[in-house]
Motif scaffolding. Structure first.
Motif, mmCIF file in Angstrom:
data_model
loop_
_atom_site.group_PDB
_atom_site.id
_atom_site.type_symbol
_atom_site.label_atom_id
_atom_site.label_comp_id
_atom_site.label_asym_id
_atom_site.label_seq_id
_atom_site.Cartn_x
_atom_site.Cartn_y
_atom_site.Cartn_z
ATOM 1 N N ALA A 83 -3.904 -6.189 3.218
ATOM 2 C CA ALA A 83 -3.353 -4.980 3.536
ATOM 3 C C ALA A 83 -4.442 -4.015 2.902
ATOM 4 C CB ALA A 83 -1.938 -4.728 2.581
ATOM 5 N N HIS A 112 -8.167 -2.370 1.948
ATOM 6 C CA HIS A 112 -9.582 -2.352 2.272
ATOM 7 C C HIS A 112 -10.653 -3.282 1.632
ATOM 8 C CE1 HIS A 112 -10.018 0.848 -0.681
ATOM 9 N NE2 HIS A 112 -11.221 0.484 -0.515
ATOM 10 N N THR A 170 0.741 -1.346 -0.133
ATOM 11 C CA THR A 170 -0.047 -0.056 -0.040
ATOM 12 C C THR A 170 0.759 1.230 -0.116
ATOM 13 O OG1 THR A 170 -1.843 1.003 1.121
ATOM 14 C CG2 THR A 170 -0.409 0.152 2.520
ATOM 15 N N LYS A 229 -2.670 1.298 11.185
ATOM 16 C CA LYS A 229 -3.358 0.472 10.052
ATOM 17 C C LYS A 229 -3.657 -0.734 10.909
ATOM 18 C CE LYS A 229 -3.594 -1.809 6.272
ATOM 19 N NZ LYS A 229 -4.863 -2.120 5.758
ATOM 20 N N GLN A 281 0.193 -3.664 10.338
ATOM 21 C CA GLN A 281 1.598 -3.806 9.750
ATOM 22 C C GLN A 281 2.545 -3.658 10.777
ATOM 23 O OE1 GLN A 281 0.989 -0.821 6.510
ATOM 24 N NE2 GLN A 281 0.325 -2.317 5.192
ATOM 25 N N GLN A 301 2.874 -8.126 7.311
ATOM 26 C CA GLN A 301 1.622 -7.886 7.293
ATOM 27 C C GLN A 301 0.506 -8.869 7.929
ATOM 28 O OE1 GLN A 301 -0.423 -5.133 5.711
ATOM 29 N NE2 GLN A 301 -1.909 -6.141 7.101
ATOM 30 N N TYR A 321 -0.601 6.041 9.925
ATOM 31 C CA TYR A 321 -0.755 7.223 8.672
ATOM 32 C C TYR A 321 -1.672 8.166 9.201
ATOM 33 C CZ TYR A 321 1.281 2.734 6.515
ATOM 34 O OH TYR A 321 1.849 1.574 5.971
#
Length: 129
Positions: free
Chosen positions: A95, A97, A31, A62, A70, A90, A51
């Motif tokens: 990862a 959506h 991503t 995440k 992650q 991961q 993020y």
């Protein structure tokens, strides 16, 4: 986190920098998201990717709603100091959506876009939490 490393990042005028999450081991790009200083600081402190959501205007971890965290194995800064690379593990193997392993599941073949990765889990089942 030492401020000298944070100060080394060439933050854009909006205070953000793109962050690429790459799967440790395979090297597959999972991503791309955005980070601000706080997101990078929290990522370093917790060992899990954080993020900045431009659309929601908020910090997010995440996996906070999906469970697909992650775990950060390494953090790198590119030569222009304006892109972060996170080498991650991961969790759950998802990862995106959309329920796929990577957000980069569409591939251009000739003049057409082709879906090249299957949905591993229906997003409705992921985000029921």
């Amino acid at each position: 986190m030492k401020d000298d490393w944070l100060n080394k990042v060439n933050w854009a005028q909006d205070g953000l920098v793109p962050a690429v999450a790459q799967e440790a081991g395979s090297g597959k790009v999972l991503t791309v998201a955005w980070m601000n200083r706080e997101a990078l600081g929290r990522t370093v402190q917790s060992g899990e990717a954080h993020y900045w959501s431009r659309s929601r205007g908020t910090l997010w971890r995440k996996g906070e709603s999906s469970g697909h965290v992650q775990k950060v194995k390494a953090i790198r800064l590119d030569c222009d100091e304006d892109v972060i690379l996170l080498e991650v593990e991961q969790t759950g193997g998802i990862a995106c959506h959309t329920g796929r392993h990577s957000c980069f599941f569409q591939r251009l073949v000739g003049a057409k876009g082709v879906v090249s990765e299957p949905v591993l889990k229906d997003p409705r089942d992921i985000y029921r939490r």
